[in-house]
Design a protein around this motif. Structure first.
Motif, PDB file in Angstrom:
ATOM      1  N   ALA A 265      43.038  41.374  34.720  1.00 33.26           N
ATOM      2  CA  ALA A 265      44.199  41.414  35.612  1.00 33.26           C
ATOM      3  C   ALA A 265      44.886  42.766  35.539  1.00 33.26           C
ATOM      4  CB  ALA A 265      45.179  40.293  35.242  1.00 33.26           C
ATOM      5  N   SER A 266      45.006  43.288  34.309  1.00 35.26           N
ATOM      6  CA  SER A 266      45.620  44.605  34.152  1.00 35.26           C
ATOM      7  C   SER A 266      44.784  45.687  34.833  1.00 35.26           C
ATOM      8  CB  SER A 266      45.783  44.926  32.664  1.00 35.26           C
ATOM      9  OG  SER A 266      46.311  46.218  32.482  1.00 35.26           O
ATOM     10  N   ALA A 267      43.450  45.575  34.673  1.00 37.58           N
ATOM     11  CA  ALA A 267      42.570  46.557  35.316  1.00 37.58           C
ATOM     12  C   ALA A 267      42.665  46.458  36.829  1.00 37.58           C
ATOM     13  CB  ALA A 267      41.130  46.346  34.856  1.00 37.58           C
ATOM     14  N   GLU A 268      42.746  45.214  37.345  1.00 41.08           N
ATOM     15  CA  GLU A 268      42.871  45.041  38.789  1.00 41.08           C
ATOM     16  C   GLU A 268      44.204  45.590  39.293  1.00 41.08           C
ATOM     17  OE1 GLU A 268      42.297  40.909  39.375  1.00 41.08           O
ATOM     18  OE2 GLU A 268      40.102  40.982  39.179  1.00 41.08           O
ATOM     19  N   ALA A 269      45.272  45.365  38.518  1.00 37.58           N
ATOM     20  CA  ALA A 269      46.575  45.907  38.916  1.00 37.58           C
ATOM     21  C   ALA A 269      46.554  47.428  38.901  1.00 37.58           C
ATOM     22  CB  ALA A 269      47.671  45.374  37.980  1.00 37.58           C
ATOM     23  N   ALA A 270      45.915  48.001  37.855  1.00 42.51           N
ATOM     24  CA  ALA A 270      45.807  49.452  37.796  1.00 42.51           C
ATOM     25  C   ALA A 270      44.974  49.983  38.961  1.00 42.51           C
ATOM     26  CB  ALA A 270      45.194  49.882  36.467  1.00 42.51           C
ATOM     27  N   ALA A 271      43.888  49.257  39.286  1.00 44.93           N
ATOM     28  CA  ALA A 271      43.056  49.673  40.418  1.00 44.93           C
ATOM     29  C   ALA A 271      43.847  49.592  41.721  1.00 44.93           C
ATOM     30  CB  ALA A 271      41.809  48.807  40.490  1.00 44.93           C
ATOM     31  N   ALA A 272      44.665  48.545  41.859  1.00 44.53           N
ATOM     32  CA  ALA A 272      45.488  48.420  43.066  1.00 44.53           C
ATOM     33  C   ALA A 272      46.484  49.568  43.169  1.00 44.53           C
ATOM     34  CB  ALA A 272      46.217  47.074  43.052  1.00 44.53           C
ATOM     35  N   ARG A 273      47.071  49.931  42.016  1.00 43.51           N
ATOM     36  CA  ARG A 273      48.006  51.063  42.036  1.00 43.51           C
ATOM     37  C   ARG A 273      47.289  52.355  42.412  1.00 43.51           C
ATOM     38  NH1 ARG A 273      50.045  48.370  37.431  1.00 43.51           N
ATOM     39  NH2 ARG A 273      48.835  49.715  36.040  1.00 43.51           N
ATOM     40  N   ARG A 274      46.061  52.530  41.866  1.00 52.81           N
ATOM     41  CA  ARG A 274      45.303  53.736  42.222  1.00 52.81           C
ATOM     42  C   ARG A 274      44.964  53.748  43.708  1.00 52.81           C
ATOM     43  NH1 ARG A 274      42.705  52.575  37.280  1.00 52.81           N
ATOM     44  NH2 ARG A 274      40.939  51.628  38.387  1.00 52.81           N
ATOM     45  N   ARG A 275      44.640  52.571  44.240  1.00 56.24           N
ATOM     46  CA  ARG A 275      44.321  52.506  45.664  1.00 56.24           C
ATOM     47  C   ARG A 275      45.535  52.845  46.518  1.00 56.24           C
ATOM     48  NH1 ARG A 275      40.681  48.563  43.654  1.00 56.24           N
ATOM     49  NH2 ARG A 275      38.578  48.833  44.522  1.00 56.24           N
TER      50      ARG A 275
END
Length: 689
Positions: A265-275
């Protein structure tokens, strides 16, 4: 013992130890007391711990009847019965009994009573006593610890100083993939080596054993036999050194928490922020100009390296040529590569601008046909031939491209081309989320590319109109060499106002004309064409320059763009003279063969279209080798410097030995003209022979 003997002392906790081992401290925690009574119930032994429980010292208790010393008289009879039972029958008794403390308070004490026989055959009663409250607290703590240990969803274990498992709870046993009995007594290396490298874990454990400093929340990624899929899990591992009350090192406690979901979930949130960051950066970067190639380059650069290692922007060749822009799916597509950007990828062997025809199986053709992303998450070198142009397959294969993605460029419902992406250094294949992100970037860029294409089409049409209204090449005229230039403005609205002309007159005379219609765009270009034709018509009448401008003034007032500036000069090679009149225009520059260049002092007059033109014709003697420069204000006017400074710079650029006219025109434009200037410019140079 000496400190050097500590390892042997610690080894005593394992099977096969030799010699005495220090106390674990649990008995000290319970404060177990021992008393011995003779057959009459008198105290004959009193331990120091008994004083802590009952309050009486040995000198106060020895020789006295225990019941009278420690029990309220209400319980004497009951105590006598229990004592007789132990002494007569030899059976033990255990239970909780209220006793009287020396301070007068009553406390519950748990007893274990047994009969002893001495060497003389006499019987004695041994009483083991523990404060009931202390014992219950210890039992509660142990029960809680045991329950938590057995039922905790967290992996818990204890290893000794030799890194062998002493205790393993069911959760840790499941994580390690072996039953509890197959782990207890075995080393960490023996248990873990089947599915992971135990060296980092052993190193961390030894450090905690040596320093005593805990290592909480150590992040690790490793597989587990508990997951039949063999996928890596994320773990939070903590290590704590265990010591008894005397400071003796017992071993190490291990706590293992599966944080895979939180990590994902943290990785997905970080990926969303990067996107989101990538989209925000791309929104600011893409479309800064109305140039198709620049916009395509901005899109490619926005994708590398955050989204892909290689990005190419392909536009349909028909779109770039300005023909029918509607994409009709067919067997193949002719596209032109406008931008190519790579990160850690060797330069491709074909230049930007290369036109390729892709077959129906190509990713670019697929995405343009369906209007949706075309994804090839895993490709091999052989498969690249089906999804990459022939000239790029070798380079992509050598770079290790393993995943490809193409998304269409669509604006106003029309397909313009495609954005093609590949990954080589990034080992993660493209996913559907990447396709959505790429599609978002492509949609934003497609609007800018569409605007740029429309702008360039309109600009090209305006330039074509402008140039069609100007002489393509100055005609040969006796006694005079001529060079001319026209440079459009950077903006579409700046095209159209400036013109020049060279007109043949009777008796070898030549009319030199330059003008500037106020305003811009196609309306100004149309007015310019009308004024140029009118000037040519009037020039055929061989009028005086001032009279000709007077007639042009009347014509200009009836046109859509009602104001213009103009210079009209007539050169006669037989008389070596020139007659000049101006209507609101900047002064021409005289270039004497044997002197410094200077501006001609000519009455400026009002612009054409004002209605009360008062131009005067000036007679100028100009001989062989002399030159004349006519120009529009776009050459010298700028927002950053004053007009006087720019006019001085013009004279300095013209100073020195004369250059060829063509070279001089190019030099002036190069030094005075910026590509982004908002106004067009016209130059006309003449040198007399």
């Amino acid at each position: 013992m000496r400190s050097g003997e500590a390892p042997r002392q610690r080894a005593g906790y394992r099977a096969g130890y030799e010699g005495p081992v220090p106390s674990g401290g649990l008995l000290d925690l319970l404060n177990v007391s021992a008393t011995v009574l003779d057959a009459h119930g008198r105290v004959v032994f009193w331990s120091p711990q008994a004083q802590q429980i009952f309050g009486y010292g040995a000198h106060e208790a020895l020789g006295r009847y225990a019941a009278r010393l420690m029990v309220d008289e209400r319980y004497w009879e009951q105590v006598a019965e229990l004592f007789a039972q132990v002494m007569d029958e030899g059976t033990g008794w255990a239970g909780v009994f209220p006793v009287r403390h020396k301070d007068g308070s009553t406390r519950l004490v748990e007893f274990r009573n047994v009969r002893l026989e001495g060497e003389d055959g006499a019987f004695y009663a041994l009483g083991i006593a523990v404060d009931h409250a202390v014992l219950k607290r210890a039992e509660r703590d142990l029960a809680l610890t045991a329950r938590l240990f057995a039922q905790s969803p967290i992996g818990l274990g204890i290893v000794d100083t030799g890194l062998r498992y002493l205790v393993v709870n069911p959760t840790l046993a499941r994580i390690n993939g072996k039953p509890v009995h197959q782990q207890v007594g075995r080393s960490v290396r023996e248990v873990l080596t089947d599915f992971m490298d135990p060296a980092p874990i052993e190193e961390a454990m030894r450090r905690v054993l040596e320093t005593g400093e805990p290592l909480p929340d150590q992040f690790a990624v490793a597989p587990t036999p508990a997951d039949p899929g063999g996928r890596d899990h994320a773990w939070s591992v903590s290590y704590y050194r265990l010591e008894d009350s005397a400071g003796q090192v017992l071993g190490l406690a291990v706590e293992l928490v599966d944080i895979t979901e939180q990590h994902r979930a943290s990785a997905e949130a970080a990926a969303a922020r990067r996107r989101l960051t990538l989209i925000a950066d791309a929104s600011a970067r893409i479309g800064t100009t109305l140039d198709v190639e620049t916009t395509a380059g901005e899109l490619a650069e926005s994708c590398v390296p955050e989204l892909a290692d290689l990005a190419a922007v392909d536009l349909l060749d028909a779109v770039l040529r300005g023909s029918d822009r509607s994409w009709e799916p067919s067997g193949s597509a002719a596209v032109r590569t406008l931008a190519l950007t790579g990160y850690g990828v060797p330069a491709l062997s074909f230049p930007v601008g290369h036109v390729a025809r892709y077959g129906p199986d190509h990713l670019v053709t697929q995405c343009m046909t369906t209007g949706r992303p075309a994804l090839a998450p895993h490709v091999t070198g052989e498969e690249l031939a089906c999804i990459a142009p022939e000239h790029a397959v070798t380079v992509l294969s050598r770079a290790g491209a393993h995943s490809c993605l193409a998304v269409p460029l669509v604006s106003r419902g029309q397909v313009l081309g495609a954005l093609a992406l590949a990954r080589s250094r990034n080992p993660v294949p493209f996913t559907d989320d990447d396709a959505v992100l790429a599609l978002d970037l492509a949609a934003r860029a497609a609007v800018s590319i569409d605007h740029a294409c429309s702008y360039q089409s309109q600009r090209q049409a305006a330039e074509n109109l402008q140039r069609s209204l100007l002489p393509q090449k100055p005609p040969y005229r006796p006694g005079v060499d001529i060079a001319c230039r026209y440079q459009p403005a950077s903006a579409l609205s700046g095209i159209g106002g400036d013109w020049y002309d060279v007109i043949a007159l009777p008796d070898d005379k030549t009319a030199l004309v330059i003008g500037d219609v106020m305003g811009s765009g196609t309306a100004a270009a149309t007015t310019m064409g009308q004024l140029r034709m009118a000037t040519r018509t009037l020039a055929a009448l061989d009028m005086d320059p001032a009279e000709l401008l007077h007639h042009l003034d009347g014509i200009t007032g009836d046109l859509e763009q009602q104001f213009a500036t103009c210079i009209y000069a007539v050169y006669d090679p037989h008389r070596a003279g020139c007659r000049i009149a101006t209507a609101g225009h900047l002064p021409p520059v005289l270039l004497p063969a044997d002197a410094a260049p200077r501006f001609l002092d000519i009455p400026t007059g009002a612009p054409l279209g004002v209605g009360y033109l008062s131009s005067q014709t000036v007679q100028l003697r100009i001989g062989p080798g002399d030159g004349l420069l006519l120009y529009t204000d776009g050459l010298v006017e700028t927002r950053s410097r004053s007009l006087d400074a720019r006019l001085d710079l013009l004279l300095r650029l013209l100073a020195g030995p004369p250059r060829p006219l063509e070279e001089t025109c190019d030099h002036l434009l190069q030094q005075l003209r910026h590509p982004d200037e908002p106004d067009d410019v016209a130059l006309l140079m003449a040198r007399m022979r």
